[in-house]
Design a protein around this motif. Structure first.
Motif, mmCIF file in Angstrom:
data_model
loop_
_atom_site.group_PDB
_atom_site.id
_atom_site.type_symbol
_atom_site.label_atom_id
_atom_site.label_comp_id
_atom_site.label_asym_id
_atom_site.label_seq_id
_atom_site.Cartn_x
_atom_site.Cartn_y
_atom_site.Cartn_z
ATOM 1 N N GLU A 25 1.068 -1.177 -0.073
ATOM 2 C CA GLU A 25 -0.014 -0.033 0.045
ATOM 3 C C GLU A 25 0.978 1.454 0.232
ATOM 4 O OE1 GLU A 25 -2.441 -0.687 2.875
ATOM 5 O OE2 GLU A 25 -4.109 -1.427 2.619
ATOM 6 N N ARG A 26 2.103 0.850 0.878
ATOM 7 C CA ARG A 26 3.146 2.352 0.873
ATOM 8 C C ARG A 26 4.073 2.907 0.323
ATOM 9 N NH1 ARG A 26 2.920 2.405 7.532
ATOM 10 N NH2 ARG A 26 0.434 2.222 8.242
ATOM 11 N N TYR A 27 4.513 1.396 -0.514
ATOM 12 C CA TYR A 27 6.275 1.723 -0.595
ATOM 13 C C TYR A 27 6.131 1.184 -2.789
ATOM 14 C CZ TYR A 27 6.928 2.785 4.029
ATOM 15 O OH TYR A 27 6.846 3.400 4.995
ATOM 16 N N ALA A 28 4.950 0.639 -3.078
ATOM 17 C CA ALA A 28 4.330 -0.058 -4.787
ATOM 18 C C ALA A 28 4.714 1.371 -5.389
ATOM 19 C CB ALA A 28 3.185 -1.100 -4.718
ATOM 20 N N ASP A 29 5.334 1.633 -6.495
ATOM 21 C CA ASP A 29 5.223 2.002 -7.771
ATOM 22 C C ASP A 29 4.371 1.412 -9.178
ATOM 23 O OD1 ASP A 29 7.312 3.315 -6.975
ATOM 24 O OD2 ASP A 29 8.671 1.790 -8.092
ATOM 25 N N ALA A 30 3.808 1.824 -9.863
ATOM 26 C CA ALA A 30 2.689 1.554 -10.295
ATOM 27 C C ALA A 30 2.389 -0.004 -11.221
ATOM 28 C CB ALA A 30 2.113 2.729 -11.691
ATOM 29 N N ASP A 31 3.495 -0.205 -11.602
ATOM 30 C CA ASP A 31 4.143 -1.775 -11.922
ATOM 31 C C ASP A 31 3.629 -2.581 -11.024
ATOM 32 O OD1 ASP A 31 5.947 -1.687 -10.389
ATOM 33 O OD2 ASP A 31 7.728 -1.709 -12.593
ATOM 34 N N GLY A 32 3.586 -2.357 -9.566
ATOM 35 C CA GLY A 32 3.328 -3.414 -8.056
ATOM 36 C C GLY A 32 4.103 -4.015 -7.920
ATOM 37 N N ARG A 33 5.707 -3.212 -7.978
ATOM 38 C CA ARG A 33 6.767 -3.783 -7.723
ATOM 39 C C ARG A 33 6.384 -2.538 -6.361
ATOM 40 N NH1 ARG A 33 12.047 -5.276 -10.490
ATOM 41 N NH2 ARG A 33 11.863 -6.150 -9.378
ATOM 42 N N VAL A 34 7.947 -2.898 -5.275
ATOM 43 C CA VAL A 34 7.573 -2.149 -3.773
ATOM 44 C C VAL A 34 9.162 -2.007 -3.775
ATOM 45 C CG1 VAL A 34 5.634 -3.342 -2.811
ATOM 46 C CG2 VAL A 34 8.433 -4.557 -2.763
ATOM 47 N N ARG A 35 9.378 -0.624 -2.941
ATOM 48 C CA ARG A 35 10.803 -0.232 -2.909
ATOM 49 C C ARG A 35 11.789 -0.713 -1.737
ATOM 50 N NH1 ARG A 35 7.041 3.704 -4.501
ATOM 51 N NH2 ARG A 35 7.110 4.443 -2.817
ATOM 52 N N THR A 36 12.539 -0.311 -1.346
ATOM 53 C CA THR A 36 13.040 -0.713 -0.275
ATOM 54 C C THR A 36 14.920 0.543 -0.601
ATOM 55 O OG1 THR A 36 12.900 -3.141 -0.432
ATOM 56 C CG2 THR A 36 15.193 -2.459 0.607
ATOM 57 N N THR A 37 15.167 0.489 0.333
ATOM 58 C CA THR A 37 16.339 1.531 0.612
ATOM 59 C C THR A 37 17.266 1.297 1.035
ATOM 60 O OG1 THR A 37 14.474 3.935 1.081
ATOM 61 C CG2 THR A 37 16.925 3.572 1.563
ATOM 62 N N PHE A 38 17.928 1.202 0.136
ATOM 63 C CA PHE A 38 20.067 0.838 1.105
ATOM 64 C C PHE A 38 21.011 2.226 1.449
ATOM 65 C CE2 PHE A 38 17.644 -2.979 -0.628
ATOM 66 C CZ PHE A 38 18.588 -4.390 0.260
ATOM 67 N N GLU A 39 20.934 1.899 2.036
ATOM 68 C CA GLU A 39 22.045 3.251 2.341
ATOM 69 C C GLU A 39 23.681 2.078 3.202
ATOM 70 O OE1 GLU A 39 23.088 6.950 4.990
ATOM 71 O OE2 GLU A 39 21.690 5.503 5.955
ATOM 72 N N LEU A 40 24.451 2.897 2.147
ATOM 73 C CA LEU A 40 26.090 2.450 2.795
ATOM 74 C C LEU A 40 27.052 3.477 2.833
ATOM 75 C CD1 LEU A 40 26.269 -0.120 -0.598
ATOM 76 C CD2 LEU A 40 25.868 -0.534 1.677
ATOM 77 N N ILE A 41 27.618 3.123 4.218
ATOM 78 C CA ILE A 41 28.729 4.519 4.607
ATOM 79 C C ILE A 41 29.817 4.223 3.990
ATOM 80 C CG2 ILE A 41 29.491 5.417 6.437
ATOM 81 C CD1 ILE A 41 26.682 4.824 7.482
ATOM 82 N N ALA A 42 30.719 4.367 2.669
ATOM 83 C CA ALA A 42 31.830 5.324 2.497
ATOM 84 C C ALA A 42 33.212 5.108 4.090
ATOM 85 C CB ALA A 42 32.285 4.887 1.541
ATOM 86 N N LEU A 43 34.003 4.553 4.859
ATOM 87 C CA LEU A 43 34.907 5.471 5.653
ATOM 88 C C LEU A 43 35.917 5.194 5.148
ATOM 89 C CD1 LEU A 43 35.898 3.467 8.249
ATOM 90 C CD2 LEU A 43 33.698 3.412 8.060
ATOM 91 N N SER A 44 37.074 5.839 5.805
ATOM 92 C CA SER A 44 38.136 6.242 5.473
ATOM 93 C C SER A 44 38.993 7.121 6.458
ATOM 94 C CB SER A 44 38.894 6.408 4.230
ATOM 95 O OG SER A 44 38.470 7.507 3.858
#
Length: 285
Positions: free
Chosen positions: A231-250
């Motif tokens: 209901e909340r995170y689907a696009d028009a084609d019915g697929r759902v979105r998932t957020t990923f975040e990567l933190i690079a450090l040096s």
């Protein structure tokens, strides 16, 4: 790691990773592959040869293989923290420490960073990537709401990931010179919440929190969560979105050759004088 809270059950995490190796779902290692590509790109910008390199973690031999093939390192070996999160590294024994998607499972990350800094030779480099705080925010939200609706309360189901600002502060606290932390935030689409959860199992990234609820999620809770997700995170084609975040450090082990900030009061020209000189130059006087 005395005094550090025990967030993760390391024995359970090992079981999850063993299960992931058995599953071996094609394409489910996309997050690790993206991370390793980025780490190799970052290493390419450093005009150095590193004689002794270590891959810190226990996810996969892929990173060590990429380091060996990259050409900027000599000997490459894999090490992993023991059950007490101690590293088998002697002080000043390595030139380069690299890690991909392992630091987020460490209970005492400040302690581990301090160990790495001690293990690096002067002017040695740490490059690492870990999962950031926005990761799986959609899944976290719907599981919490669905379990609250059905059970009247919710246990933690998704690990608390780090914030990029906190990581920068931890590098400084551990004594690294020239610390840098930046973030890569992106969206991956799935056919459903269940396809996302399948990938997480295949990554060995399911719930290993010590504060987890021993009761499994019921079919009713999972069905409710999947409905909320669609209901909340689907696009028009019915697929759902998932957020990923990567933190690079040096960060670098300190060395006298490295650039250092000017001490207060050591500038050769006052700012007001510099501004006045620039104004006169513009006016041709």
């Amino acid at each position: 790691m005395a005094g550090a809270p025990i967030l993760f059950d390391r024995s359970l995490l090992a079981l999850h990773r063993a299960r992931a190796e058995r599953l071996a779902i094609p394409g489910s290692d996309f997050l690790l592959a993206r991370t390793i590509d980025d780490l190799m790109d970052r290493l390419s910008t450093v005009n150095r040869h590193f004689e002794q390199a270590v891959d810190i973690g226990d996810l996969s031999p892929t990173l060590a293989a990429a380091l060996a093939a990259h050409g900027q390192g000599g000997t490459v070996r894999r090490v992993r923290p023991d059950e007490n999160e101690a590293l088998p590294l002697e002080p000043g024994s390595v030139d380069l420490a690299v890690s991909a998607l392992s630091f987020q499972w460490i209970n005492d990350l400040p302690g581990l960073l301090a160990q790495i800094k001690r293990a690096l030779k002067p002017d040695g480099l740490l490059l690492a990537t870990l999962v950031g705080g926005d990761t799986l925010q959609e899944l976290r939200a719907v599981l919490t709401e669905a379990e609250s609706d059905i059970r009247g309360g919710a246990a933690p189901r998704v690990a608390p990931f780090a914030d990029v600002r906190d990581i920068g502060a931890l590098l400084q606290r551990a004594g690294f010179a020239l610390p840098v932390a930046d973030t890569d935030r992106f969206t991956v689409r799935y056919d459903s919440m269940f396809h996302l959860m399948r990938d997480l199992r295949a990554m060995g990234a399911t719930n290993a929190l010590t504060a987890r609820d021993p009761r499994p999620l019921t079919r009713a809770i999972l069905a409710r969560a999947a409905t909320l997700y669609a209901e909340r995170y689907a696009d028009a084609d019915g697929r759902v979105r998932t957020t990923f975040e990567l933190i690079a450090l040096s960060g670098w082990a300190p060395h006298e050759s490295q650039q250092k900030p000017l001490k207060p009061g050591s500038a050769k020209m006052r700012l007001a004088d510099a501004l006045e000189a620039a104004r006169k130059e513009r006016e041709g006087s």
